[in-house]
Structure formats: structure tokens, C-alpha cells
Design a protein around this motif. Structure first.
Motif, PDB file in Angstrom:
ATOM      1  N   ASN A 188       0.809  -1.233   0.000  1.00 54.22           N
ATOM      2  CA  ASN A 188       0.000   0.000   0.000  1.00 54.22           C
ATOM      3  C   ASN A 188       0.838   1.277   0.000  1.00 54.22           C
ATOM      4  OD1 ASN A 188      -2.499  -1.418   0.098  1.00 54.22           O
ATOM      5  ND2 ASN A 188      -2.231  -1.705   2.319  1.00 54.22           N
ATOM      6  N   GLU A 189       2.088   1.183  -0.389  1.00 52.99           N
ATOM      7  CA  GLU A 189       2.930   2.366  -0.507  1.00 52.99           C
ATOM      8  C   GLU A 189       3.429   2.476  -1.938  1.00 52.99           C
ATOM      9  OE1 GLU A 189       6.732   4.606   1.624  1.00 52.99           O
ATOM     10  OE2 GLU A 189       6.205   2.565   2.209  1.00 52.99           O
ATOM     11  N   ARG A 190       3.361   3.690  -2.475  1.00 54.45           N
ATOM     12  CA  ARG A 190       3.781   3.918  -3.855  1.00 54.45           C
ATOM     13  C   ARG A 190       5.281   4.181  -3.912  1.00 54.45           C
ATOM     14  NH1 ARG A 190       1.219   8.436  -8.055  1.00 54.45           N
ATOM     15  NH2 ARG A 190       2.020   7.486  -9.975  1.00 54.45           N
ATOM     16  N   LEU A 191       5.969   3.402  -4.727  1.00 54.00           N
ATOM     17  CA  LEU A 191       7.405   3.525  -4.885  1.00 54.00           C
ATOM     18  C   LEU A 191       7.752   3.750  -6.356  1.00 54.00           C
ATOM     19  CD1 LEU A 191       8.573   0.496  -2.669  1.00 54.00           C
ATOM     20  CD2 LEU A 191       8.140   2.857  -1.945  1.00 54.00           C
ATOM     21  N   VAL A 192       8.947   4.216  -6.595  1.00 52.32           N
ATOM     22  CA  VAL A 192       9.447   4.356  -7.965  1.00 52.32           C
ATOM     23  C   VAL A 192      10.481   3.267  -8.202  1.00 52.32           C
ATOM     24  CG1 VAL A 192      10.740   5.806  -9.575  1.00 52.32           C
ATOM     25  CG2 VAL A 192       9.044   6.841  -8.054  1.00 52.32           C
ATOM     26  N   MET A 193      10.313   2.567  -9.305  1.00 49.93           N
ATOM     27  CA  MET A 193      11.184   1.446  -9.639  1.00 49.93           C
ATOM     28  C   MET A 193      11.829   1.722 -10.996  1.00 49.93           C
ATOM     29  SD  MET A 193       9.998  -2.509  -9.419  1.00 49.93           S
ATOM     30  CE  MET A 193      11.185  -3.858  -9.445  1.00 49.93           C
ATOM     31  N   LYS A 194      13.145   1.824 -11.018  1.00 51.88           N
ATOM     32  CA  LYS A 194      13.881   2.101 -12.251  1.00 51.88           C
ATOM     33  C   LYS A 194      14.654   0.862 -12.662  1.00 51.88           C
ATOM     34  CE  LYS A 194      16.919   5.575 -14.359  1.00 51.88           C
ATOM     35  NZ  LYS A 194      17.653   6.846 -14.150  1.00 51.88           N
ATOM     36  N   ARG A 195      14.304   0.341 -13.819  1.00 52.85           N
ATOM     37  CA  ARG A 195      14.989  -0.850 -14.327  1.00 52.85           C
ATOM     38  C   ARG A 195      15.993  -0.429 -15.393  1.00 52.85           C
ATOM     39  NH1 ARG A 195      11.423  -4.935 -17.575  1.00 52.85           N
ATOM     40  NH2 ARG A 195      11.751  -3.308 -19.162  1.00 52.85           N
ATOM     41  N   TYR A 196      17.234  -0.813 -15.196  1.00 47.42           N
ATOM     42  CA  TYR A 196      18.278  -0.557 -16.191  1.00 47.42           C
ATOM     43  C   TYR A 196      18.315  -1.757 -17.130  1.00 47.42           C
ATOM     44  CZ  TYR A 196      19.633   3.332 -13.256  1.00 47.42           C
ATOM     45  OH  TYR A 196      19.627   4.510 -12.541  1.00 47.42           O
ATOM     46  N   ASN A 197      17.845  -1.528 -18.335  1.00 47.65           N
ATOM     47  CA  ASN A 197      17.628  -2.623 -19.274  1.00 47.65           C
ATOM     48  C   ASN A 197      18.941  -3.192 -19.805  1.00 47.65           C
ATOM     49  OD1 ASN A 197      14.830  -2.080 -19.075  1.00 47.65           O
ATOM     50  ND2 ASN A 197      15.012  -0.474 -20.631  1.00 47.65           N
ATOM     51  N   PRO A 198      18.970  -4.490 -20.048  1.00 47.54           N
ATOM     52  CA  PRO A 198      20.159  -5.108 -20.645  1.00 47.54           C
ATOM     53  C   PRO A 198      20.485  -4.462 -21.986  1.00 47.54           C
ATOM     54  CG  PRO A 198      18.632  -6.779 -19.829  1.00 47.54           C
ATOM     55  CD  PRO A 198      17.903  -5.469 -19.764  1.00 47.54           C
TER      56      PRO A 198
ATOM     57  N   THR B 129      16.896  14.582  -2.350  1.00 52.03           N
ATOM     58  CA  THR B 129      16.706  13.638  -3.444  1.00 52.03           C
ATOM     59  C   THR B 129      15.753  12.566  -2.918  1.00 52.03           C
ATOM     60  OG1 THR B 129      17.867  12.302  -5.121  1.00 52.03           O
ATOM     61  CG2 THR B 129      18.613  12.063  -2.850  1.00 52.03           C
ATOM     62  N   PRO B 130      14.936  11.951  -3.780  1.00 53.00           N
ATOM     63  CA  PRO B 130      14.033  10.905  -3.288  1.00 53.00           C
ATOM     64  C   PRO B 130      14.793   9.844  -2.492  1.00 53.00           C
ATOM     65  CG  PRO B 130      13.442  11.489  -5.516  1.00 53.00           C
ATOM     66  CD  PRO B 130      14.715  12.223  -5.218  1.00 53.00           C
ATOM     67  N   GLU B 131      14.210   9.444  -1.394  1.00 53.35           N
ATOM     68  CA  GLU B 131      14.899   8.531  -0.476  1.00 53.35           C
ATOM     69  C   GLU B 131      15.131   7.161  -1.118  1.00 53.35           C
ATOM     70  OE1 GLU B 131      14.465   6.855   4.104  1.00 53.35           O
ATOM     71  OE2 GLU B 131      12.916   8.153   3.230  1.00 53.35           O
TER      72      GLU B 131
ATOM     73  N   TYR C 229      18.016  -2.964 -10.810  1.00 53.15           N
ATOM     74  CA  TYR C 229      16.890  -2.111 -10.448  1.00 53.15           C
ATOM     75  C   TYR C 229      17.296  -1.185  -9.299  1.00 53.15           C
ATOM     76  CZ  TYR C 229      14.237  -5.943 -12.700  1.00 53.15           C
ATOM     77  OH  TYR C 229      13.773  -6.912 -13.546  1.00 53.15           O
ATOM     78  N   PHE C 230      16.800   0.033  -9.374  1.00 49.62           N
ATOM     79  CA  PHE C 230      16.950   0.989  -8.276  1.00 49.62           C
ATOM     80  C   PHE C 230      15.555   1.409  -7.844  1.00 49.62           C
ATOM     81  CE2 PHE C 230      17.130   5.531  -6.975  1.00 49.62           C
ATOM     82  CZ  PHE C 230      17.821   5.359  -5.793  1.00 49.62           C
ATOM     83  N   ILE C 231      15.288   1.339  -6.534  1.00 49.81           N
ATOM     84  CA  ILE C 231      13.954   1.632  -5.999  1.00 49.81           C
ATOM     85  C   ILE C 231      14.060   2.758  -4.992  1.00 49.81           C
ATOM     86  CG2 ILE C 231      11.991   0.678  -4.734  1.00 49.81           C
ATOM     87  CD1 ILE C 231      13.463  -2.101  -5.871  1.00 49.81           C
ATOM     88  N   CYS C 232      13.186   3.743  -5.117  1.00 48.90           N
ATOM     89  CA  CYS C 232      13.176   4.862  -4.183  1.00 48.90           C
ATOM     90  C   CYS C 232      11.739   5.249  -3.861  1.00 48.90           C
ATOM     91  CB  CYS C 232      13.945   6.053  -4.758  1.00 48.90           C
ATOM     92  SG  CYS C 232      13.200   6.766  -6.245  1.00 48.90           S
ATOM     93  N   LYS C 233      11.561   6.144  -2.913  1.00 48.59           N
ATOM     94  CA  LYS C 233      10.235   6.610  -2.548  1.00 48.59           C
ATOM     95  C   LYS C 233       9.665   7.462  -3.675  1.00 48.59           C
ATOM     96  CE  LYS C 233       8.778   7.530   1.449  1.00 48.59           C
ATOM     97  NZ  LYS C 233       8.438   8.104   2.775  1.00 48.59           N
TER      98      LYS C 233
END
Length: 255
Positions: free
Chosen positions: A173-183, A216-218, A235-239
Motif C-alpha cells: 500500500n505504498e507507492r514507490l518508484v522502480m527504475k529498471r536498467y535494461n540489458p 533527493t528521493p529517499e 533495479y533501483f527503488i526509491c520513494k
């Protein structure tokens, strides 16, 4: 400054001198903590020893400018009735900058391993780091199966690019940002084998910015997948931080 002057006049130097090792009592007294880090020299410290210890203390705060540090130095000198040459003052500022760099280097090494702030996990082909305050069963599932969350129907695209894809995802129930560094392909992987992943760079730089007091986003987690015979994905995940980019803001203002 008064307490440090008392330390130095007594021939004492606290080797781990930072704000958490000084306790402010309700009656206004200031107590020194972590006594095992106090080194006794038997007589008053030399000018060099005093300046190095004072520089170490002031290096704990990165937003202190050179002028503020010199002002605090002058306060210390007035308490101790000491005088410094111009060269000593310049060396003092250089020591502060050197200690600050050492602190940064130590901290960035720390957030890449299991410690009080970070949970480290390594499985057969997965490597992950997670801020300890966010670590729970839901996050653990995300660390084990990141693509499952990335492909979830409730996830939203924030950026679609060739090198990386960014989505907002929901975890517990918490919204996060997920950044995937593609191959980038087998040839690229072979050329850059053994180099730091882009997600790890994001993890380190996010901690560096926050350590320096810059917003910066946590950062929450880092995931690296390194199959024996496949392409690396990270992957990098932040708030999630609501708002808009500065570009969109200024475009709206000029419209």
C-alpha cells in the motif's frame, strides 16, 4: 568549543569526535560519551593535535562554510588564548576538507554491505541491498521477484527508454518508484563485465546526496541480477515524490 578546549588542555583527544558523542543534560551540562575513543597524551595537546581534532569535529557537518569554520576556530582560540599563523589556518581548512572526503568514502562503503542502515542479501543469481527501516515481507518479495512487481497491471509508466524504464509500483500500500536498467546486449555485457552497475551508481549517489544534505528521493533498495549465462539486469527503488519536473513547471509559467 569550550568542552573541546577542556579536552585539549587536559591532554585528551576524542578519536571519534562527533555530535552523537556529546550528551546535553536537562540541567544544561554537556557530557562526553564513548570514552573508549578518548586518547590521553599526559599533557596539553600540541597546536597540530588540537587543530586536527577540531577539524575532525567540524568535518561532521557538511553545510559549514569556510567562513563559519574559521569563526568557530577563532572562538576556540579565544577560549584557549592560542595564536595561529596564516599557514596554520590554511592547513586547518585543508584538514576539514580531507576529513570530509574520508567520511564520504567510509559511508559509501558502509551502504554497500550489511550494517545498521542496510540489509544485505545474496542468492544464487541475485544481489540486493535494502534500507533496514523499509525491510519487511512485502519488500522481501520485491527483492526476490522484481519483474513481477514491474509488470503488475497497477504499475504506471513514468519513463520508457531504451537504456532504462521507470515505473511507479505499489508495495504494501505504498507507492514507490522502480527504475529498471535494461540489458544492452551480450557484446556490451562482455565489454563492461566486472564494472559497477548503473543501479548501484544510483544507489550510491542517492546516499551521497542525502549525506551532503541535498534533497533527493529517499533510496529504498538496489537489486542486481547476474545470471551465469545471461544479460545483467539491475533495479533501483526509491520513494515516490509527488510533484512535477522543473521543465514542466517553467513551461507552464511561460505559457
Amino acid at each position: 568549543m569550550v568542552l573541546l578546549a577542556q579536552h585539549h588542555n587536559a591532554g585528551l583527544s576524542h578519536q571519534d569526535v562527533h555530535y552523537a558523542n556529546f550528551y546535553l543534560a536537562d540541567n544544561g551540562s554537556v557530557y562526553t560519551l564513548d570514552g573508549e575513543e578518548v586518547k590521553a597524551y599526559g599533557s596539553g595537546l600540541t597546536i597540530t593535535q588540537r587543530l586536527n581534532n577540531l577539524a575532525l569535529f567540524l568535518a561532521q557537518t557538511f553545510d559549514l562554510s569556510q567562513s563559519v569554520c574559521y569563526s568557530l576556530l577563532d572562538e576556540y582560540l579565544s577560549i584557549t588564548s592560542l595564536e595561529l599563523s596564516k599557514q596554520d589556518r590554511e592547513s586547518f581548512w585543508k584538514s576539514i576538507k580531507r576529513y570530509r572526503q574520508q567520511r564520504i568514502k567510509h559511508y559509501l562503503k558502509k551502504v554497500l554491505r550489511d550494517c545498521t542502515e542496510v540489509v544485505y542479501s545474496k542468492k544464487k543469481y541475485n544481489y540486493s541491498l535494502c534500507r533496514r527501516e523499509y525491510y519487511n515481507s512485502a519488500i522481501e518479495q520485491l527483492l526476490d521477484q522484481p519483474e513481477q512487481f514491474f509488470q503488475d497491471k497497477n504499475s504506471l509508466f513514468l519513463k520508457q527508454g531504451n537504456t532504462c524504464t521507470v515505473k511507479s509500483v505499489w508495495v504494501n500500500n505504498e507507492r514507490l518508484v522502480m527504475k529498471r536498467y535494461n540489458p544492452k546486449g551480450t557484446a556490451y555485457e562482455l565489454m563492461h563485465k566486472g564494472q559497477m552497475s548503473r543501479a548501484r551508481k544510483s544507489w550510491l549517489n542517492a546516499h551521497l546526496l542525502r549525506f551532503m544534505g541535498i534533497l533527493t528521493p529517499e533510496p529504498i533498495a538496489l537489486i542486481e541480477q547476474q545470471p551465469a549465462l545471461g544479460q545483467r539486469c539491475s533495479y533501483f527503488i526509491c520513494k515516490f515524490q509527488s510533484g512535477q519536473s522543473s521543465w514542466d513547471y517553467f513551461c507552464q509559467q511561460s505559457a
